[in-house]
Write an enzyme that holds these catalytic residues in place. Structure first.
Site, PDB file in Angstrom:
ATOM      1  N   LYS A  35     -32.699  -9.479  -9.798  1.00  0.00           N
ATOM      2  CA  LYS A  35     -31.570  -9.857 -10.651  1.00  0.00           C
ATOM      3  C   LYS A  35     -32.021 -10.841 -11.726  1.00  0.00           C
ATOM      4  O   LYS A  35     -31.670 -10.710 -12.901  1.00  0.00           O
ATOM      5  CB  LYS A  35     -30.441 -10.458  -9.797  1.00  0.00           C
ATOM      6  CG  LYS A  35     -29.725  -9.402  -8.966  1.00  0.00           C
ATOM      7  CD  LYS A  35     -28.826  -9.967  -7.888  1.00  0.00           C
ATOM      8  CE  LYS A  35     -28.296  -8.820  -7.015  1.00  0.00           C
ATOM      9  NZ  LYS A  35     -27.502  -9.248  -5.869  1.00  0.00           N
ATOM     10  N   GLN A  77     -26.023 -14.843  -3.022  1.00  0.00           N
ATOM     11  CA  GLN A  77     -26.531 -13.652  -2.338  1.00  0.00           C
ATOM     12  C   GLN A  77     -26.070 -13.629  -0.884  1.00  0.00           C
ATOM     13  O   GLN A  77     -26.213 -14.614  -0.158  1.00  0.00           O
ATOM     14  CB  GLN A  77     -28.072 -13.637  -2.420  1.00  0.00           C
ATOM     15  CG  GLN A  77     -28.705 -12.376  -1.879  1.00  0.00           C
ATOM     16  CD  GLN A  77     -28.352 -11.135  -2.707  1.00  0.00           C
ATOM     17  OE1 GLN A  77     -28.336 -11.158  -3.929  1.00  0.00           O
ATOM     18  NE2 GLN A  77     -28.017 -10.038  -2.029  1.00  0.00           N
ATOM     19  N   ASP A 100     -19.641 -11.121  -9.369  1.00  0.00           N
ATOM     20  CA  ASP A 100     -19.744 -10.138  -8.289  1.00  0.00           C
ATOM     21  C   ASP A 100     -18.389  -9.463  -8.066  1.00  0.00           C
ATOM     22  O   ASP A 100     -18.314  -8.410  -7.434  1.00  0.00           O
ATOM     23  CB  ASP A 100     -20.170 -10.834  -6.978  1.00  0.00           C
ATOM     24  CG  ASP A 100     -21.605 -10.504  -6.594  1.00  0.00           C
ATOM     25  OD1 ASP A 100     -22.143  -9.513  -7.138  1.00  0.00           O
ATOM     26  OD2 ASP A 100     -22.172 -11.224  -5.756  1.00  0.00           O
TER      27      ASP A 100
END
Ligand code: NAP
Length: 284
Positions: free
Chosen positions: A53, A97, A120
């Site tokens: 990412k 994460q 997200d």
């Protein structure tokens, strides 16, 4: 005739070029889009995901910060970091994460992220905007699946779509995005007795289960669009999806490979969400 391959790598490259252009335009105005990625603990797969990412940000002109913490980090300390990033004007997206160590409540962490920076799209607010059909940040994986489906040129209006899997991060938002695109949507899960009875009626099948051979050739209608979200390993240790690719591609009209289908699109849509968030911050 075998199915046409939906190439997630090629579509990603196209979309990333657009993201890079928008990022450059913002940077020229002194507002480079910024993503903060937080990793707590030593999970090796998570470490690879966050590195990918951050690299994707660098490759496309976004500013990125990777914060790595020991697995013993307390929930209070993590929330404090998130609050600091919420207040940081150089950061437009915050991603924590998953999975987190068991002593940290993932819901508390997700809800601590400022709504405008929830790239997200996992917060209750973001999920609510999707349910209500309002603008908002969409979870990257199902958002990427929608782009893959759109790339076939087949209009979704009036089509029957079946989603296998109902997780909050993939299956449920996928079903809502398909519904928003005017498909007629069926959601199957571990309690669905005969999944094939549903998928055989479907023009579009999205499989997000995490189990090899969940969708086999006898379960699909000829010409269907098949999107494989799953990530598994076969007996030889090779990466594979949830679909029996070799057999299904002989029946389907379009199909995504694993790897090279949904995977690259997920990071691409995360970048797009970060640039969207940065553009929105400009208008505040
Ligand atoms: P998850 O949270 O474990 O959810 C799996 C879903 O599959 C659940 O809704 C479960 O049903 C359903 N399921 C389990 N066994 C089933 C069966 N035998 N028949 C029908 N449904 C079944 O997983 P997830 O996070 O949604 O991820 C799904 C897969 O996609 C995983 O392989 C994951 O690694 C992959 N993934 C890939 C990407 C990417 O970027 N390519 C991104 C995210 C996830 P119940 O709700 O009834 O338990």
């Amino acid at each position: 005739m075998p199915a046409q391959l939906i190439d997630g790598v090629a579509l990603s490259a196209q979309l990333r070029a657009q993201v890079a252009q928008r990022a450059a335009a913002l940077t020229a105005k002194g507002q480079q889009p910024g993503l903060a990625v937080i990793l707590v603990g030593e999970d090796p797969a998570s470490a690879v995901y966050v590195r990918n990412k951050v690299k994707a940000c660098q490759d496309n002109g976004l500013h990125s910060v990777l914060e790595r913490y020991d697995a013993t980090m307390t929930q209070a300390a993590l929330l404090q970091r998130i609050h600091a990033l919420n207040a940081d004007p150089a950061i437009h997206g915050i991603l924590v994460q998953m999975p987190l160590p068991p002593h940290i409540d993932p819901h508390a962490v997700i809800e601590a992220i400022a709504t405008a920076k929830d790239v997200d799209g996992f917060s209750v607010h973001s999920a609510g905007t999707l349910v209500a059909g309002l603008p908002g940040l969409r979870p990257a994986t199902p958002y990427g699946c929608m782009k893959l489906i759109e790339s076939t040129g087949v209009p979704l209006k009036g089509k029957h779509a079946v989603v296998i899997g109902r997780s909050n991060t993939v299956g449920k938002p996928m079903a809502l995005l398909l519904l928003q695109a005017n498909a007629t949507v069926t959601v199957c899960h571990s309690g669905t007795p005969d999944i094939g009875a549903h998928t055989r009626q479907a023009d579009v099948v999205v499989v997000a289960v995490g189990r090899r051979q969940t969708l086999t050739a006898d379960m699909i209608k000829p010409g269907a669009i098949v999107i494989d979200v799953g990530i598994n390993r076969n007996e030889a240790g090779k990466l594979c999806g949830d679909v029996d690719f070799a057999a299904v591609q002989e029946v389907a009209g379009w199909i995504t490979p694993v790897p090279g289908g949904v995977g690259p699109m997920t990071i691409t849509m995360l970048l797009a969400n970060t640039v969207d968030a940065a553009e929105a911050a400009q208008h505040d």
